[in-house]
Design an enzyme around this catalytic site. Structure first.
Site, PDB file in Angstrom:
ATOM      1  N   ARG A   1       5.351 -52.512  14.070  1.00 13.10           N
ATOM      2  CA  ARG A   1       6.058 -52.139  12.847  1.00 13.10           C
ATOM      3  C   ARG A   1       7.154 -53.171  12.593  1.00 13.10           C
ATOM      4  O   ARG A   1       8.047 -53.345  13.422  1.00 13.10           O
ATOM      5  CB  ARG A   1       6.661 -50.736  12.991  1.00 13.10           C
ATOM      6  CG  ARG A   1       7.503 -50.353  11.799  1.00 13.10           C
ATOM      7  CD  ARG A   1       8.061 -48.920  11.866  1.00 13.10           C
ATOM      8  NE  ARG A   1       8.882 -48.728  10.690  1.00 13.10           N
ATOM      9  CZ  ARG A   1      10.180 -48.428  10.712  1.00 13.10           C
ATOM     10  NH1 ARG A   1      10.807 -48.202  11.841  1.00 13.10           N
ATOM     11  NH2 ARG A   1      10.855 -48.334   9.596  1.00 13.10           N
TER      12      ARG A   1
ATOM     13  N   HIS B   1      13.716 -52.303   4.615  1.00 12.74           N
ATOM     14  CA  HIS B   1      14.562 -51.960   5.766  1.00 12.74           C
ATOM     15  C   HIS B   1      15.928 -52.608   5.520  1.00 12.74           C
ATOM     16  O   HIS B   1      16.361 -53.486   6.252  1.00 12.74           O
ATOM     17  CB  HIS B   1      13.906 -52.436   7.063  1.00 12.74           C
ATOM     18  CG  HIS B   1      14.423 -51.764   8.310  1.00 12.74           C
ATOM     19  ND1 HIS B   1      13.607 -51.163   9.243  1.00 12.74           N
ATOM     20  CD2 HIS B   1      15.681 -51.610   8.778  1.00 12.74           C
ATOM     21  CE1 HIS B   1      14.337 -50.671  10.239  1.00 12.74           C
ATOM     22  NE2 HIS B   1      15.605 -50.936   9.989  1.00 12.74           N
TER      23      HIS B   1
ATOM     24  N   GLU C   1      14.664 -44.978   6.550  1.00 12.52           N
ATOM     25  CA  GLU C   1      15.909 -44.206   6.612  1.00 12.52           C
ATOM     26  C   GLU C   1      16.745 -44.249   5.338  1.00 12.52           C
ATOM     27  O   GLU C   1      17.840 -44.830   5.337  1.00 12.52           O
ATOM     28  CB  GLU C   1      16.755 -44.687   7.799  1.00 12.52           C
ATOM     29  CG  GLU C   1      16.050 -44.545   9.140  1.00 12.52           C
ATOM     30  CD  GLU C   1      16.946 -44.930  10.308  1.00 12.52           C
ATOM     31  OE1 GLU C   1      18.041 -45.471  10.090  1.00 12.52           O
ATOM     32  OE2 GLU C   1      16.535 -44.669  11.460  1.00 12.52           O
TER      33      GLU C   1
ATOM     34  N   ASN D   1      12.302 -41.304  12.764  1.00 18.00           N
ATOM     35  CA  ASN D   1      13.159 -42.071  13.671  1.00 18.00           C
ATOM     36  C   ASN D   1      14.110 -41.104  14.351  1.00 18.00           C
ATOM     37  O   ASN D   1      14.897 -40.421  13.681  1.00 18.00           O
ATOM     38  CB  ASN D   1      13.982 -43.121  12.912  1.00 18.00           C
ATOM     39  CG  ASN D   1      13.136 -44.267  12.395  1.00 18.00           C
ATOM     40  OD1 ASN D   1      11.922 -44.304  12.617  1.00 18.00           O
ATOM     41  ND2 ASN D   1      13.763 -45.205  11.718  1.00 18.00           N
TER      42      ASN D   1
ATOM     43  N   TYR E   1      16.903 -40.696  17.567  1.00 22.02           N
ATOM     44  CA  TYR E   1      17.708 -41.308  18.638  1.00 22.02           C
ATOM     45  C   TYR E   1      18.471 -40.274  19.450  1.00 22.02           C
ATOM     46  O   TYR E   1      18.623 -40.403  20.653  1.00 22.02           O
ATOM     47  CB  TYR E   1      18.687 -42.335  18.056  1.00 22.02           C
ATOM     48  CG  TYR E   1      17.956 -43.591  17.616  1.00 22.02           C
ATOM     49  CD1 TYR E   1      17.701 -44.606  18.526  1.00 22.02           C
ATOM     50  CD2 TYR E   1      17.465 -43.722  16.330  1.00 22.02           C
ATOM     51  CE1 TYR E   1      16.988 -45.744  18.164  1.00 22.02           C
ATOM     52  CE2 TYR E   1      16.747 -44.855  15.950  1.00 22.02           C
ATOM     53  CZ  TYR E   1      16.521 -45.860  16.874  1.00 22.02           C
ATOM     54  OH  TYR E   1      15.800 -46.968  16.511  1.00 22.02           O
TER      55      TYR E   1
ATOM     56  N   GLU F   1      10.568 -44.925  15.244  1.00 21.81           N
ATOM     57  CA  GLU F   1      11.635 -45.552  16.041  1.00 21.81           C
ATOM     58  C   GLU F   1      12.149 -44.549  17.057  1.00 21.81           C
ATOM     59  O   GLU F   1      12.358 -43.380  16.729  1.00 21.81           O
ATOM     60  CB  GLU F   1      12.840 -45.985  15.188  1.00 21.81           C
ATOM     61  CG  GLU F   1      12.632 -47.243  14.406  1.00 21.81           C
ATOM     62  CD  GLU F   1      13.862 -47.640  13.592  1.00 21.81           C
ATOM     63  OE1 GLU F   1      15.006 -47.381  14.036  1.00 21.81           O
ATOM     64  OE2 GLU F   1      13.672 -48.206  12.508  1.00 21.81           O
TER      65      GLU F   1
END
Ligand code: FCB
Length: 459
Positions: free
Chosen positions: A77, A121, A166, A298, A300, A360
């Site tokens: 990606r 992005h 995002e 994504n 985290y 991600e």
């Protein structure tokens, strides 16, 4: 005990983005982006660096493809730098920019790696920012020019497309908190920008499908599990609000064709919608709701939220880092794998996306090469194993999770933190551009080849 093996057709990849790795900022006709301009302003990038060279991936992509092939990856990606394709944001296409991604895609395919490009992005051409950027509805049309030019050129070989990365970060970090380019601090502008981002996503989907028949098209959103800092009623209410701002504000329009009523009311109470929702025009939500093939997630960490009764200082978010410093990565983000399982399960239930992909997931740790030259990033190895275990638990619970992209292949330019935060499974020496596969890279390679977690992880 959950099964340790992943489904046979599970896609294993790594993720990067153009601005963070490419460098070559003024090569082959590339125009300036908002991040070039942002990074030039003193004090905005933690280590005073910029991304003019970064990982020099623009020139070293064959070496980076060979690295990925040596790790045995299925997919890569990456993102397309808009200012390489349309240096003025719209209008004349810079063929040399398209040529670069053409070479990249061909190189990946020759190495048996599937290209998964993301169209946006975060590196908006500065020329568009000068006309209002994402707060200007005309930027939606410019994005369609980008989507058309790129998918027309690569559409015969690319089978998976991601429109945006995002949109919360772009709109809120960039326009309300001002900690990302373009560095604005106006909640009203952030909400207008969020709508234009979503509209540009919905409108791009049929354009990509026309140019890339049979391809799968999705969007990537940042998601967190939001939990209250205390059992108090006030913290509970704030948590619902934060979940609305971060998660539902973006996913409800995409999947349900509406903005959540409670979040509109919340933004209204905060004085963030002086003209109401008049930036939403008839038909917009139908376009945003255009069916997509997969949801990119994504993840985290989780977000621990304290009460809104504590005033927001300088538009800062209300999330707070949690207690045990041993559990924090170099970003100050808590290691919290259970949140990934619960988030995937919840999104699958609430939106029934059909297919989900972790686009991600990763951790920043500074671990440097030791005396023998190897990088023993044990904590990143632990993070990886626990989050893959969390993915397995989600699959076990019935979530249609079809792939995982680790962030990131290379240590790179981590936005406002510059090179101070290292997310790579490959160490990059930014003086010499030498790359060293870290222990986490070797571990990931083994997991990818075995299609399962190593035995010692079995609980
Ligand atoms: C995500 C971004 C990515 C990287 C990671 C650490 O929010 O999409 O570019 O910065 O965080």
């Amino acid at each position: 005990m959950a099964a340790q093996a992943f489904p046979d057709d599970f896609v294993w990849g790594v993720a990067t983005s153009a601005f963070q790795i490419e460098g070559a900022h003024d090569v082959d006709g590339r125009g300036p982006s908002i991040w070039d301009v942002y990074a030039e302003q003193p004090g905005l990038i933690e280590d005073g660096s910029n991304a003019q060279v970064a990982c020099d991936h623009y020139h070293r992509y064959p070496e980076d493809i060979a690295l990925m092939a040596s790790l045995g990856l299925d997919a890569y990606r990456f993102s397309i730098a808009w200012p390489r394709i349309l240096p003025a944001g719209r209008g004349a296409v810079n063929v040399a920019g398209l040529d670069f991604y053409d070479r990249l895609v061909d190189g990946l395919l020759a190495a048996g790696i599937a290209p998964w490009p993301t169209l946006y992005h975060w590196d908006l051409p500065q020329a568009l920012e000068d006309e209002g950027g994402w707060t200007n509805r005309a930027t939606v049309d410019a994005f369609i020019e980008l989507a058309d030019a790129v998918s027309a050129r690569l559409g015969d070989r690319v089978e998976h497309w991601i429109t945006h990365n995002e949109p919360w970060c772009v709109s809120v970090l960039g326009h309300a908190y001002g900690v990302h380019a373009p560095g604005r601090r106006d909640w009203g502008e952030a909400l207008v920008a969020s709508h234009h981002l979503l509209l540009s996503h919905g409108r791009a989907v049929p354009v990509i499908r026309r140019n890339s028949p049979g391809a799968k098209v999705g969007i990537t959103t940042l998601v967190s599990e939001c939990v209250p800092a205390s059992p108090s009623e006030a913290d509970r209410i704030s948590t619902t609000q934060y979940d609305g701002e971060l998660n539902r504000w973006f996913l409800d329009p995409i999947y349900l064709g509406l903005y959540p009523k409670d979040v509109i009311e919340y933004h209204q109470r905060e004085g963030r919608l002086p003209d109401g929702m008049n930036f939403v025009r008839p038909g917009d939500l139908e376009e945003i709701k255009t069916p997509i093939d997969f949801l990119g997630v994504n993840y985290y960490s989780r977000a621990v939220v304290r009460s809104a009764t504590i005033p927001e200082a300088d538009n800062e978010p209300r999330t707070i880092p949690l207690p045990d410093p041993a559990e924090l990565t170099d970003m100050g983000w808590e290691v919290y794998p259970d949140g990934l399982t619960r988030t995937l399960t919840r999104l699958s239930a609430d939106y029934e996306p059909g297919s989900m992909v972790v686009t991600e997931n990763g951790a920043a740790y500074a671990t440097a090469p030791g005396p023998d030259g190897s990088v023993q990033d044990t904590r990143r190895c632990d993070y990886l194993k626990s989050h893959l275990q969390a993915c397995l638990a989600a699959i076990d619970a019935g979530v249609p999770l079809h792939g995982y992209f680790l962030w990131s292949l290379l240590d790179n330019f981590e936005w406002a933190f510059g090179f101070a935060k290292r997310f790579g499974i490959v160490w990059v020496d930014f003086e010499t551009q030498e790359r060293i596969i870290k222990a986490s890279g070797h571990l990931y390679s083994r997991i990818v080849r075995d299609n399962k977690l190593p035995k010692e992880q079995a609980a």
